[in-house]
Write an enzyme that holds these catalytic residues in place. Structure first.
Site, PDB file in Angstrom:
ATOM      1  N   ASP A  75       0.807  -1.214   0.000  1.00  0.00           N
ATOM      2  CA  ASP A  75       0.000   0.000   0.000  1.00  0.00           C
ATOM      3  C   ASP A  75       0.840   1.265   0.000  1.00  0.00           C
ATOM      4  O   ASP A  75       2.027   1.217   0.297  1.00  0.00           O
ATOM      5  CB  ASP A  75      -0.782   0.042   1.324  1.00  0.00           C
ATOM      6  CG  ASP A  75      -2.052  -0.743   1.233  1.00  0.00           C
ATOM      7  OD1 ASP A  75      -2.379  -1.200   0.141  1.00  0.00           O
ATOM      8  OD2 ASP A  75      -2.716  -0.879   2.284  1.00  0.00           O
ATOM      9  N   LYS A  96      -3.748   2.679  -2.433  1.00  0.00           N
ATOM     10  CA  LYS A  96      -4.993   3.417  -2.577  1.00  0.00           C
ATOM     11  C   LYS A  96      -4.822   4.717  -1.825  1.00  0.00           C
ATOM     12  O   LYS A  96      -4.428   4.714  -0.665  1.00  0.00           O
ATOM     13  CB  LYS A  96      -6.152   2.635  -1.964  1.00  0.00           C
ATOM     14  CG  LYS A  96      -6.609   1.495  -2.825  1.00  0.00           C
ATOM     15  CD  LYS A  96      -7.726   0.736  -2.182  1.00  0.00           C
ATOM     16  CE  LYS A  96      -7.196  -0.356  -1.301  1.00  0.00           C
ATOM     17  NZ  LYS A  96      -8.176  -1.003  -0.478  1.00  0.00           N
ATOM     18  N   MET A 124      -8.490   8.799   8.835  1.00  0.00           N
ATOM     19  CA  MET A 124      -8.884   9.426   7.562  1.00  0.00           C
ATOM     20  C   MET A 124      -9.774  10.638   7.810  1.00  0.00           C
ATOM     21  O   MET A 124     -10.765  10.845   7.101  1.00  0.00           O
ATOM     22  CB  MET A 124      -9.628   8.407   6.679  1.00  0.00           C
ATOM     23  CG  MET A 124      -8.760   7.228   6.284  1.00  0.00           C
ATOM     24  SD  MET A 124      -9.665   5.921   5.462  1.00  0.00           S
ATOM     25  CE  MET A 124     -10.233   4.942   6.846  1.00  0.00           C
TER      26      MET A 124
HETATM   27  N1  SAH Z   1      -4.956  -0.068   8.675  1.00  0.00           N
HETATM   28  C1  SAH Z   1      -4.407   1.221   9.044  1.00  0.00           C
HETATM   29  C2  SAH Z   1      -5.367   2.342   8.721  1.00  0.00           C
HETATM   30  C3  SAH Z   1      -5.519   2.566   7.260  1.00  0.00           C
HETATM   31  S1  SAH Z   1      -6.640   3.861   6.911  1.00  0.00           S
HETATM   32  C4  SAH Z   1      -4.047   1.202  10.532  1.00  0.00           C
HETATM   33  O1  SAH Z   1      -4.391   0.254  11.240  1.00  0.00           O
HETATM   34  O2  SAH Z   1      -3.411   2.140  10.983  1.00  0.00           O
HETATM   35  C5  SAH Z   1      -5.543   5.198   6.624  1.00  0.00           C
HETATM   36  C6  SAH Z   1      -5.543   6.148   7.779  1.00  0.00           C
HETATM   37  O3  SAH Z   1      -4.731   5.636   8.823  1.00  0.00           O
HETATM   38  C7  SAH Z   1      -4.941   7.492   7.473  1.00  0.00           C
HETATM   39  O4  SAH Z   1      -5.858   8.347   6.823  1.00  0.00           O
HETATM   40  C8  SAH Z   1      -4.626   7.987   8.860  1.00  0.00           C
HETATM   41  O5  SAH Z   1      -5.797   8.426   9.515  1.00  0.00           O
HETATM   42  C9  SAH Z   1      -4.193   6.718   9.548  1.00  0.00           C
HETATM   43  N2  SAH Z   1      -2.722   6.568   9.557  1.00  0.00           N
HETATM   44  C10 SAH Z   1      -1.993   5.584   9.028  1.00  0.00           C
HETATM   45  N3  SAH Z   1      -0.692   5.736   9.321  1.00  0.00           N
HETATM   46  C11 SAH Z   1      -0.596   6.840  10.064  1.00  0.00           C
HETATM   47  C12 SAH Z   1       0.472   7.538  10.689  1.00  0.00           C
HETATM   48  N4  SAH Z   1       1.728   7.096  10.611  1.00  0.00           N
HETATM   49  N5  SAH Z   1       0.194   8.650  11.374  1.00  0.00           N
HETATM   50  C13 SAH Z   1      -1.065   9.104  11.498  1.00  0.00           C
HETATM   51  N6  SAH Z   1      -2.117   8.497  10.931  1.00  0.00           N
HETATM   52  C14 SAH Z   1      -1.890   7.381  10.225  1.00  0.00           C
END
Ligand code: SAH
Length: 452
Positions: A244, A266, A379
């Site tokens: 991803d 995505k 998000m």
């Molecule tokens: N499966 C992932 C989430 C994917 S959805 C998880 O468990 O973290 C994508 C969202 O994850 C982003 O829009 C943001 O809100 C969050 N995200 C992912 N990595 C991040 C990071 N390093 N810092 C802050 N938000 C993060």
């Protein structure tokens, strides 16, 4: 890479060493271990060095170096270890004129090759180099690796080597052979299995030709430190990696080097591959017998659509393992110093998404919201205004603390703290960019003081 690590066969090749002191002696010991034939030229020899050369039937020549020495002896390598700079320069020039690789000890600019810090568990040899920038660091790394390797590693490798021909004749493809060896060594580096290799081989063959497998793996919030051991292990045995946008290059670099890496990222409004296409890729590759790694940011089952991929594999009869990762909410909490629950302040935490939120679902929040609850939005950056307005409209005081944690766990991490009433203005002023986590609730008051 400033230099390429290669393992050079020196058996019965001539190495010319110029110098008769301790430094030259240490290099001679090393060359002797690699079975080289040594010719050592020096005006004076350390006595112990001379005895060693005689005892091992190497050649010691007591004289000054001259240019003809190189053409006369035609060495594979030249090592120069004198304390006379003019001699070092002359030896270097002569070696270059003859196109022979040379190392002038402790003089990086006169070296075609450098000596790494070495771990020798023959036939396993590990070389560590800092390219001359920090030899002490290279030695510390050596000590660290050395302490993790069992003493019988050499014996293990030797037995595997003896059995290689049998395996080659029995398992025709490289992939099958790799799977076999991985099945042996992944049970731990011990000599138990290696003593029963013929039995292990029979068992492997009797299992029949397995179809591939899918690993749905959470890579954590971005910092490679947050990977789990299991994630790393599967990353290192995958044939195909579907990754991803949230998976950083540093993490991708930890996947098996010759795996095929396919970006299926995505981003909001910009879907490189549809979910259905991704599911199909997973199944197609696994059916061809590959080990397919689906590498996702954070945890695969938290806003990661890992559930859909798991179900698609299940429907197609493909074996599938799921490996949890540190989800962004947890990384944001710990790296910003915000406990998501805290005795007496927050007794529960809820993970929500700012994406696809309709006003109706915020209304749902109102009916179940408790003042001692923490809300964490994924998000949500682009929808922050709508989120804060809806929460205020739902009855949360406008003074409720809010934190935005961008790039949690990464060197680019930024934290902005405000309240439901001013967080949008603060976000705009700070020009934050995704990915970001939004934490709402009284626990935000605990964010590390320096962040306020
Ligand atoms: N499966 C992932 C989430 C994917 S959805 C998880 O468990 O973290 C994508 C969202 O994850 C982003 O829009 C943001 O809100 C969050 N995200 C992912 N990595 C991040 C990071 N390093 N810092 C802050 N938000 C993060």
């Amino acid at each position: 890479m400033n230099t390429l690590p290669l393992f050079f066969k020196l058996k019965n090749k001539t190495v010319l060493i110029i110098g008769g002191g301790d430094v030259a002696y240490r290099k001679a010991l090393l060359m002797n271990q690699a079975d080289a034939k040594l010719i050592v030229i020096a005006k004076n020899f350390n006595e112990e060095f001379l005895n060693f050369l005689n005892e091992k039937h190497h050649q010691a020549i007591k004289k000054s170096f001259d240019d003809n020495d190189i053409s006369q002896h035609n060495p594979a390598l030249v090592i120069c270890a004198t304390d006379d700079n003019a001699v070092n320069q002359a030896v270097h020039a002569a070696a270059k004129a003859h196109g022979v690789a040379i190392n002038v000890v402790d003089t990086p600019k006169l070296c075609d090759f450098i000596f790494p810090a070495i771990i020798d568990r023959n036939p396993v040899v590990i070389g560590i180099s800092s390219n001359g920038t920090a030899p002490v660091l290279a030695r510390l790394i050596r000590a660290k690796i050395e302490s993790t390797l069992p003493s019988y590693l050499g014996k293990l490798a030797k037995k595997a080597g003896d059995f290689r021909e049998t395996i080659k004749n029995t398992l025709p493809t490289i992939t099958e052979r790799r799977y076999f060896w991985e099945s042996i060594f992944q049970r731990g580096l011990n000599d138990e299995h290696i003593d029963s290799l013929p039995d292990e081989l029979n068992r492997f063959i009797n299992q029949g030709k397995k179809s591939g497998e899918v690993y749905i793996v959470g890579a954590g919030a971005g910092n490679p430190d947050l990977l789990t051991f299991k994630a790393l292990r599967l990353m290192q045995q995958a044939d195909i990696v579907l990754y991803d946008a949230l998976v950083s290059p540093e993490i991708l670099a930890l996947c098996r080097r010759d795996s095929q890496k396919i970006f299926v990222g995505k981003k909001r409004k910009d879907h490189a591959k549809t979910q259905e296409e991704i599911n199909n890729l997973l199944i197609t590759y696994a059916k061809r017998g590959h080990r397919v790694l689906r590498l996702k940011g954070g945890d695969p089952l938290i806003f990661g659509r890992g559930g859909e991929e798991m179900l698609a594999c299940r429907d197609a009869g493909i074996d599938c393992q799921i490996v949890s990762g540190i989800t962004a909410a947890l990384a944001a909490g710990s790296y910003a110093g915000i406990p998501l629950t805290h005795r007496g302040v927050a007794t529960s935490v809820r993970f929500l998404t700012g994406c696809y939120q309709s006003d109706a679902s915020f209304d749902g929040l109102k009916s179940t919201y408790h003042p001692d609850e923490t809300l964490v939005f994924y998000m949500g950056l682009h929808a922050l205004e709508k989120i804060s307005e809806s929460l205020i409209a739902s009855g949360l005081p406008s003074s409720t603390p809010v934190a935005i944690v961008c790039h949690a766990s990464l060197p680019t991490q930024e934290v902005v703290i405000g309240t439901l009433s001013d967080i949008v203005a603060k976000k705009d002023a700070a020009k934050l960019n995704a990915p970001a986590i939004i934490i709402v609730g009284q626990v935000v008051r605990f964010a590390a003081a320096s962040l306020h």
